[in-house]
Design an enzyme around this catalytic site. Structure first.
Site, PDB file in Angstrom:
ATOM      1  N   GLY A  77       0.938  -1.138  -0.223  1.00  0.00           N
ATOM      2  CA  GLY A  77      -0.158  -0.100   0.078  1.00  0.00           C
ATOM      3  C   GLY A  77       0.915   1.155   0.058  1.00  0.00           C
ATOM      4  O   GLY A  77       2.099   1.283   0.348  1.00  0.00           O
TER       5      GLY A  77
ATOM      6  N   GLN B 249       3.061   9.810   1.293  1.00  0.00           N
ATOM      7  CA  GLN B 249       4.286   9.418   1.314  1.00  0.00           C
ATOM      8  C   GLN B 249       5.099   9.715   0.144  1.00  0.00           C
ATOM      9  O   GLN B 249       6.244   9.358  -0.082  1.00  0.00           O
ATOM     10  CB  GLN B 249       4.120   7.745   1.282  1.00  0.00           C
ATOM     11  CG  GLN B 249       3.698   7.294   2.901  1.00  0.00           C
ATOM     12  CD  GLN B 249       3.263   5.704   2.646  1.00  0.00           C
ATOM     13  OE1 GLN B 249       2.368   5.223   2.342  1.00  0.00           O
ATOM     14  NE2 GLN B 249       4.392   5.222   3.138  1.00  0.00           N
TER      15      GLN B 249
ATOM     16  N   CYS C 187       6.015  -0.352   6.748  1.00  0.00           N
ATOM     17  CA  CYS C 187       5.576   0.947   6.080  1.00  0.00           C
ATOM     18  C   CYS C 187       6.704   1.362   5.209  1.00  0.00           C
ATOM     19  O   CYS C 187       8.062   1.269   5.819  1.00  0.00           O
ATOM     20  CB  CYS C 187       5.131   2.143   7.203  1.00  0.00           C
ATOM     21  SG  CYS C 187       4.668   3.554   6.156  1.00  0.00           S
ATOM     22  N   LEU C 188       6.638   1.679   3.984  1.00  0.00           N
ATOM     23  CA  LEU C 188       7.447   1.963   3.261  1.00  0.00           C
ATOM     24  C   LEU C 188       8.322   3.024   3.737  1.00  0.00           C
ATOM     25  O   LEU C 188       9.345   3.728   3.212  1.00  0.00           O
ATOM     26  CB  LEU C 188       7.169   2.120   1.765  1.00  0.00           C
ATOM     27  CG  LEU C 188       6.549   1.086   1.069  1.00  0.00           C
ATOM     28  CD1 LEU C 188       5.895   1.160  -0.478  1.00  0.00           C
ATOM     29  CD2 LEU C 188       7.514  -0.005   0.854  1.00  0.00           C
TER      30      LEU C 188
ATOM     31  N   HIS D 258      -4.347   1.233   7.580  1.00  0.00           N
ATOM     32  CA  HIS D 258      -2.837   1.827   7.737  1.00  0.00           C
ATOM     33  C   HIS D 258      -2.875   3.242   6.553  1.00  0.00           C
ATOM     34  O   HIS D 258      -2.335   4.020   7.046  1.00  0.00           O
ATOM     35  CB  HIS D 258      -1.942   0.959   7.297  1.00  0.00           C
ATOM     36  CG  HIS D 258      -0.396   1.126   7.209  1.00  0.00           C
ATOM     37  ND1 HIS D 258       0.398   0.635   8.094  1.00  0.00           N
ATOM     38  CD2 HIS D 258       0.077   2.163   6.244  1.00  0.00           C
ATOM     39  CE1 HIS D 258       1.606   1.329   7.804  1.00  0.00           C
ATOM     40  NE2 HIS D 258       1.455   2.104   6.556  1.00  0.00           N
ATOM     41  N   GLU D 259      -3.458   2.831   5.463  1.00  0.00           N
ATOM     42  CA  GLU D 259      -3.395   3.851   4.523  1.00  0.00           C
ATOM     43  C   GLU D 259      -4.110   5.073   4.821  1.00  0.00           C
ATOM     44  O   GLU D 259      -3.869   6.287   4.583  1.00  0.00           O
ATOM     45  CB  GLU D 259      -3.488   3.396   3.176  1.00  0.00           C
ATOM     46  CG  GLU D 259      -2.664   2.216   2.648  1.00  0.00           C
ATOM     47  CD  GLU D 259      -1.103   2.229   2.783  1.00  0.00           C
ATOM     48  OE1 GLU D 259      -0.651   3.633   2.587  1.00  0.00           O
ATOM     49  OE2 GLU D 259      -0.627   1.344   3.052  1.00  0.00           O
TER      50      GLU D 259
ATOM     51  N   HIS E  24      -2.442   7.204   7.205  1.00  0.00           N
ATOM     52  CA  HIS E  24      -1.420   8.245   6.429  1.00  0.00           C
ATOM     53  C   HIS E  24      -2.248   9.591   6.083  1.00  0.00           C
ATOM     54  O   HIS E  24      -1.589  10.614   6.001  1.00  0.00           O
ATOM     55  CB  HIS E  24      -0.802   7.535   5.288  1.00  0.00           C
ATOM     56  CG  HIS E  24       0.360   6.583   5.356  1.00  0.00           C
ATOM     57  ND1 HIS E  24       1.421   7.209   6.047  1.00  0.00           N
ATOM     58  CD2 HIS E  24       0.585   5.302   5.335  1.00  0.00           C
ATOM     59  CE1 HIS E  24       2.440   6.453   6.294  1.00  0.00           C
ATOM     60  NE2 HIS E  24       1.710   5.150   5.643  1.00  0.00           N
TER      61      HIS E  24
HETATM   62 NI    NI Z   1       2.586   3.384   5.504  1.00  0.00          NI
END
Ligand code: NI
Length: 156
Positions: free
Chosen positions: A46, A51, A88-89, A130-131, A134
């Protein structure tokens, strides 16, 4: 399409609240394409627009089933609980244990600004939560239970 630079924790933009999308312009279409490409290239499941430095309510997810795009997503229902590892990226090389709902119903818009609803469970439900976080400037480290762990990567 082009890869975008993923912002990592410490970058203020990850802590800001995103704005609603009113219209899918050419620019936003390109952003969406780039977000998918960047997510796949990074082996993520995701990615949310902040991000890649864009404060808009857009997120892409693919947990290995099919690609999903969500514009202006809202979680309208949730149930149950799941506790498991999350990454998480924007926090490369780390993971941590987070408890999330096991089921969510999300309402969002697609690339044609048509509204849809999706019911998800398990990993997809976790990714949606999670997204969505963000988009509010929330990172999973805010919810982590215990310490962050270091993740070993296989060099490909
Ligand atoms: Ni993330």
């Amino acid at each position: 399409m082009a890869l975008r630079t993923i912002r990592v924790m410490g970058d203020d933009i990850l802590r800001k609240k995103c704005r609603e999308v009113k219209e899918v312009t050419q620019r936003i279409e390109t952003l969406i394409d780039d977000m998918f490409e960047t997510m796949y290239e990074s082996n993520g499941v995701g990615l949310a627009a902040p991000q890649v430095g864009v404060l808009k309510r857009i997120m892409v997810i693919d947990v290995g089933e099919e690609p999903y795009l969500f514009i202006n997503p809202v979680i309208v229902d949730s149930a149950g609980e799941q506790t498991g590892d999350e990454g998480c990226l924007s926090l490369p090389g780390k993971s941590g244990v987070v408890t999330r709902p096991d089921f969510v119903k999300v309402r969002a818009y697609d690339e044609n600004m048509e509204e849809f609803e999706l019911e998800a469970e398990g990993l997809l439900a976790r990714a949606i939560c999670h997204e969505c976080d963000h988009l509010e400037g929330i990172l999973y480290v805010d919810k982590v239970e215990g310490e962050l762990e270091n993740v070993e990567y296989d060099e490909e």
